[in-house]
Design an enzyme around this catalytic site. Structure first.
Site: not given
Ligand code: OXD
Ligand code: MN
Length: 649
Positions: A111, A260, A269, A289, A311, A313, A336, A431
Site C-alpha cells: 500500500r 497490488y 481498504k 479494522h 497491520s 501484529c 481483517d 501475500r
C-alpha cells in the site's frame, strides 16, 4: 470534439440516451475517432441503467478496447487464470491444486499511504488541522480542484488497448441488511481473479443490488497499450503516477498506477474501511479494522469478540487461533475487517464484509497458524512469495518444512536462493489470497445475514516495552481513549522502512474515511444512546520483551489464556483489580497451568511509572500536534485522568 463524438458513438452503439446527447452540437460524423469498445462478455443492455451509465462515463474517459462484464462463474475464473498464465503474469504452483504465483514489479509491492488521498470540499472534513509547523500524518486530503486535475492527468485514455472488466461485488453476505454493493471497473485480470476470491462477485451481486445505489470503484494499472517503457515481471503498473483517491460524498474510489493489494482490490481498504467508515458515520454504525472470532469455553458457552490490531501484529493468526487450553474451541468469522451495528435489542452485531483472506505470508507456518496453511493449499493466488523447485511455495518461517533436495527461487527470481544472500526469499509483504470457505475453523455463522453478537472489543499493538499483557478499560469512554492512544511498531504492509513505534489510533490511521477527531466522537456518542449493551473493551500486548529482547509471552495458541480471562470478565467474574492504566488480572486469575518454561508474570504485568509518564507525554503531544482542535473533550479528560493516576502511583 473527438471526445464528445466518441461519447456519442458509444451511447449510440449501446442505444443509451443521456442529456449530453441531446445537447450535442451538430457534428461531422466522418471525423476520425477511436471506435467504441467491443463488449466481449455480457450485455450492457442487461445492466441496471445507473450501472450502465457509470460504465459508459468511465469508458468515455479510459477508452478501453473491450468491455467484459464479469458473471462470477467458475468457468470465467478458469479462463482468466489460464489467460493470466499465458500472459506470463502468474505461474502454476504444481504442488497444490489450482494455486498460482504472481511476481510484481518490485516497485509495486505494498500500500502507498503517501499517495492515498481523500477528497472533500473542505480539508477539515477529512483531516484535523495539525498544530502550526507540524505535518499531518492521520490521512491525506486533496481539494476537489486538485483531485480533478490529478485524475485528468491520469485516467484519459489509460485503458487503450486493454479490456475494462466490470466487477459487481457484494461486501458482506448477499442480501444481508448490513452488506453493501460496489461496482469495480479495472483493466487488470489479476485484480479480477483476486476480487473473485475476496468478494462475492458477479451476477449474484447485481441481483442483490436491484435499483439501490452502489459504491463506484475505478481502477487502472495506468499503462495503456502499447506500453512506452518495458514491463517488469509482466506486471504492468505506473509507480511514478500511482494515486489512490476517495470521494466519500459521492461514495467513489479512483485508483491509478498500482496493481497490488489494497491499492487495487478496491473492496478491501478503500471501500470496506475508508468509504464504509464514512457511510457508517452517516448511518450510525461502525466499519473497523478488526478480526471477528467465536470462542466456546469448555462449558459450551460461546461468545464472539472483535479485535483491532495494526497491520503485522498477528491479526490473521489470532483470527484462526488453535487454542492450547483444553476444551476450548475457536472459530473464525473474519481476519481483517468488521462492520458492526447495534440491533433492535441493543446488541452489537458484526459481519465480515470479505469473502477471502489476503494474508501476509511470511511468518505463517504450521506452528504459528496451521489453519491458514490448510486454507491456502488450494485455489489460492500468491503474490511475491518464493517458489520451491518441487512446485511449492516458500517464505520466511517455513525453513523447517523444506526437504533437503528442494531449492528455492526468491520473489525476485534469484535461483538457488539461500539465507546467506542476506536478502529475504519472499517479500516481507508477500501475500496469500485465499477463499475463507476453505478455512478449517471457519465459524458456522460467518455468513449469518444478521451478523454475530459481539461481547468484547479488544485493541492491541506491538509494544516491546512497558505495556502489560492485558488490561480492561474502566468503561466505554476509557476504552475509546485507549483505542485513540494506540501505538505499535511499524509494518511491511505499507511503504515504511525500519522499526519505530507509531501512533495508530484504532489501528485505523491509514484507513480513516474522515477526520479522526470526528471518528473518536462517533465512537463516544454510542455511550449516550439509550438501550445499548455496550461491549467491554480491552487492550492486549503479546509482544513485550525482556531486557535481553526475548518475548515474555509465548503467544499464538497460548493467547487463548488471555481470551479466557477476557471472557470471564464479560461474564462478570471478579478476576480483575485496579491499576493506574485499567483493570488487570487479579493474581492467579490468568490460567497459566501447563505452560512450558518459566513465565515472568511480574515483568509481563509490570506498569513502570517512568515509562507511563513518558507515554502520557507522547500521547499528549500526538493529540495536540495531530488532532488539535478536533480532539473530543472526553478524550483529553481521559488523558488527564490517566496522568493523575500515574502520578499517584
Ligand atoms: C492489510 C493491512 O493488508 O492492514 O490487511 O495492511
Ligand atoms: Mn489489515
Amino acid at each position: 470534439m473527438a471526445a464528445i463524438l466518441r461519447g456519442f458513438l458509444i451511447r449510440q452503439a449501446y442505444n443509451c440516451t443521456k442529456s449530453l446527447v441531446a445537447s450535442m452540437p451538430a457534428c461531422n460524423l466522418t471525423t476520425q475517432v477511436t471506435p467504441p469498445p467491443k463488449v466481449v462478455k455480457g450485455k450492457l443492455e442487461d445492466l441496471q441503467p445507473h450501472i450502465r451509465q457509470y460504465i459508459l462515463e468511465k469508458v468515455d474517459v479510459c477508452q478501453p478496447d473491450n468491455i467484459h462484464i464479469c458473471d462470477g462463474t467458475e468457468e470465467e475464473n478458469v479462463s482468466m487464470l489460464n489467460q493470466l498464465e499465458k500472459d506470463g503474469m502468474i505461474k502454476r504452483l504444481t504442488k497444490y491444486s489450482n494455486c498460482w504465483l504472481a511476481r510484481t514489479d518490485p516497485k509495486d509491492v505494498a500500500r502507498v499511504e503517501s499517495k492515498t488521498v481523500i477528497s472533500t470540499p473542505t480539508m477539515r472534513e477529512t483531516v484535523p488541522i495539525p498544530r502550526e509547523g507540524v505535518k499531518g500524518t492521520v490521512g491525506k486530503w486533496m481539494s476537489p480542484e486538485d483531485l480533478e486535475k490529478a485524475l485528468g492527468e491520469r485516467f484519459p485514455g489509460c485503458m487503450k488497448g486493454r479490456t475494462m472488466f466490470v466487477i459487481p461485488f457484494s461486501m458482506g453476505p448477499l442480501g444481508s441488511p448490513l452488506s453493501k454493493i460496489g461496482i469495480q471497473l479495472t483493466d487488470s485480470m489479476y485484480v479480477v481473479a483476486c476480487m473473485k476470491i475476496m468478494t462475492r462477485m458477479g451476477k449474484k451481486a447485481l441481483a442483490a443490488l436491484g435499483q439501490d445505489d452502489f459504491v463506484r470503484c475505478l481502477h487502472s494499472v495506468g499503462q495503456p497499450l502499447p506500453m512506452k517503457t518495458p514491463m517488469v515481471n509482466n506486471w504492468p503498473c505506473n509507480p511514478e503516477k500511482t494515486l489512490v483517491t476517495h470521494i466519500p460524498d459521492r461514495r467513489e474510489i479512483q485508483s491509478f498506477g498500482s496493481g497490488y493489494g489494497g491499492n487495487s482490490l478496491l473492496g478491501k481498504k478503500c471501500f470496506a474501511l475508508r468509504i464504509a467508515s464514512r457511510i457508517a458515520k452517516d448511518e450510525g454504525w461502525l466499519a473497523e479494522h478488526m478480526l471477528i472470532l467465536g470462542l466456546t469455553n469448555p462449558q459450551g458457552h460461546k461468545r464472539y469478540i472483535a479485535a483491532s490490531f495494526p497491520s503485522a501484529c498477528g491479526k490473521t493468526n489470532l483470527a484462526m487461533i488453535t487454542p492450547t487450553l483444553p476444551g476450548w474451541k475457536a472459530e473464525c468469522v473474519g481476519d481483517d475487517i468488521a462492520w458492526m451495528k447495534f440491533d433492535k435489542e441493543g446488541r452489537l452485531r458484526a459481519i465480515n464484509p470479505e469473502y477471502g483472506f489476503f494474508g501476509v505470508a511470511p511468518g505463517t507456518s504450521d506452528k504459528t497458524n496451521p489453519n491458514a496453511m490448510r486454507t491456502c493449499e488450494s485455489n489460492t493466488v500468491f503474490t511475491n512469495v518464493a517458489e520451491r523447485s518441487d512446485g511449492g511455495f516458500f517464505w520466511e518461517g517455513l525453513e523447517k518444512e523444506i526437504p533437503k533436495d528442494v531449492s528455492i527461487t526468491s520473489w525476485l527470481g534469484q535461483e538457488n536462493w539461500t539465507k546467506e544472500s542476506g536478502k529475504p526469499a519472499a517479500h516481507p509483504n508477500s501475500r496469500f489470497c485465499t477463499p475463507a470457505s476453505q478455512c478449517p475453523n471457519l465459524d458456522p455463522a460467518w455468513e449469518d445475514p444478521e451478523g454475530v453478537p459481539i461481547d468484547a472489543i479488544v485493541f492491541g499493538g506491538r509494544r516491546p516495552k512497558g505495556v502489560p499483557l492485558v488490561y480492561e478499560a474502566f468503561d466505554w469512554k476509557h476504552g475509546v481513549f485507549i483505542a485513540a492512544a494506540m501505538r505499535s511498531e511499524t509494518t511491511a504492509a505499507a511503504e515504511f522502512k525500519g522499526k519505530a513505534i507509531m501512533h495508530d489510533p484504532f489501528a485505523m490511521r491509514p484507513f480513516f474515511g474522515y477526520n479522526v477527531g470526528h471518528y473518536f466522537q462517533h465512537w463516544l456518542d454510542f455511550q449516550q444512546k439509550p438501550g445499548l449493551q455496550l461491549p467491554k473493551m480491552f487492550h492486549v500486548n503479546w509482544f513485550r520483551t525482556s531486557e535481553q529482547g526475548k518475548f515474555l509471552w509465548p503467544g499464538f495458541g497460548e493467547n487463548t489464556r488471555v481470551l479466557d480471562w477476557i471472557l470471564k470478565r464479560c461474564d462478570g467474574e471478579d478476576v480483575a483489580q485496579n491499576s493506574a492504566i485499567g483493570l488487570v488480572p487479579k493474581e492467579g486469575s490468568l490460567n497459566v497451568d501447563g505452560l512450558d518454561g518459566p513465565l515472568d508474570m511480574k515483568a509481563l504485568f509490570n506498569i513502570p511509572k517512568d515509562f507511563w509518564m513518558e507515554e502520557v507525554q507522547e500521547i499528549r503531544k500526538y493529540f495536540e500536534d495531530q488532532i488539535n482542535d478536533d480532539l473530543p473533550k472526553d478524550i483529553s479528560n481521559e488523558l488527564n485522568s490517566l496522568e493523575d493516576r500515574i502520578k499517584a502511583m
